[in-house]
Design an enzyme around this catalytic site. Structure first.
Site, PDB file in Angstrom:
ATOM      1  N   ASP A 137       0.792  -1.239   0.000  1.00  0.00           N
ATOM      2  CA  ASP A 137       0.000   0.000   0.000  1.00  0.00           C
ATOM      3  C   ASP A 137       0.827   1.294   0.000  1.00  0.00           C
ATOM      4  O   ASP A 137       0.463   2.272   0.667  1.00  0.00           O
ATOM      5  CB  ASP A 137      -0.957   0.013   1.202  1.00  0.00           C
ATOM      6  CG  ASP A 137      -1.830  -1.225   1.288  1.00  0.00           C
ATOM      7  OD1 ASP A 137      -1.896  -1.985   0.302  1.00  0.00           O
ATOM      8  OD2 ASP A 137      -2.445  -1.454   2.348  1.00  0.00           O
ATOM      9  N   LYS A 165      -7.547  -3.582  -2.899  1.00  0.00           N
ATOM     10  CA  LYS A 165      -8.145  -4.295  -1.773  1.00  0.00           C
ATOM     11  C   LYS A 165      -8.865  -3.315  -0.846  1.00  0.00           C
ATOM     12  O   LYS A 165      -8.548  -2.127  -0.799  1.00  0.00           O
ATOM     13  CB  LYS A 165      -7.093  -5.072  -0.986  1.00  0.00           C
ATOM     14  CG  LYS A 165      -6.037  -4.234  -0.272  1.00  0.00           C
ATOM     15  CD  LYS A 165      -5.003  -5.128   0.386  1.00  0.00           C
ATOM     16  CE  LYS A 165      -3.906  -4.346   1.101  1.00  0.00           C
ATOM     17  NZ  LYS A 165      -4.327  -3.682   2.324  1.00  0.00           N
ATOM     18  N   CYS A 176      -2.291  -2.776   8.154  1.00  0.00           N
ATOM     19  CA  CYS A 176      -2.136  -3.688   7.012  1.00  0.00           C
ATOM     20  C   CYS A 176      -0.876  -4.542   7.101  1.00  0.00           C
ATOM     21  O   CYS A 176      -0.908  -5.735   6.791  1.00  0.00           O
ATOM     22  CB  CYS A 176      -2.166  -2.900   5.709  1.00  0.00           C
ATOM     23  SG  CYS A 176      -3.736  -2.036   5.434  1.00  0.00           S
TER      24      CYS A 176
END
Length: 198
Positions: free
Chosen positions: A11, A77, A109
């Site tokens: 990310d 996601k 995450c």
């Protein structure tokens, strides 16, 4: 036992650029590891959290990802963990036994991905000079939790040498060139990001 490694990039997106503590260090560490991973032929998984709101992977990272080594196109996601339904079967098909992770956020995450990887039986390495959060205070707590759960806390340079094992490997000189070229940013990252992770 010989391990087969994979690299997870979690990310590192445009929407986080101004929010994440020491984001430029996360970028430089991820860039270094990606550059060194290419000659070592390390498969890579890249995710993007809610990209319609947070944007795609930043260009400084996207430009360094080697398409032949990408196990999937960058995966969008909403799940916090990177262990999306298609990821585990791919890791099994590639006979991956060990995963290193870089990215954000440490306490959400990254942590949840590490926990899922451990549950699935992988050796997990958290590259501490490439992991951060919006609130810097979250990072050492997340790192401590990872360590408590069995994640191996390491640095980018240490992990690269652990993957290589032997300076006689033909890829050694290429990796060494990357390590030498990034020594200043590595020192800065260790001083400013890892210091708060211990």
């Amino acid at each position: 036992m010989w391990l087969k490694h994979a690299l997870f990039i979690c990310d590192i997106q445009e929407g986080f650029r101004t929010a994440i503590h020491e984001f430029p260090i996360v970028i430089s560490t991820a860039a270094k590891v990606l550059q060194a991973s290419a000659p070592l032929q390390i498969p890579t998984v890249v995710t993007e959290q809610n990209p319609s709101r947070l944007g795609s992977t930043i260009p400084e990272i996207a430009s360094l990802i080697s398409p032949p080594l990408l196990l999937h196109p960058p995966l969008p996601k909403t799940l916090f963990s990177m262990m999306l339904p298609q990821v585990l079967p791919t890791l099994r098909q590639q006979n991956i036994t060990s995963v290193a992770i870089i990215g954000i956020e440490a306490h959400v995450c990254v942590l949840q991905t590490c926990l899922d990887l451990l549950k699935a039986g992988f050796e997990v390495y958290a590259i501490s000079d490439g992991i951060s959060s919006c609130n810097k205070e979250e990072v050492p707590i997340a790192i401590a939790r990872m360590r408590q759960e069995g994640v191996r806390i390491t640095t980018s340079e240490s992990w690269l040498y652990e993957v290589m094992l032997d300076s006689g490997r033909p890829e050694f000189r290429e990796v060494l060139k990357v390590v030498k070229a990034t020594k200043d940013s590595t020192r800065e990252g260790l001083g400013r990001l890892c210091k708060s992770s211990l």
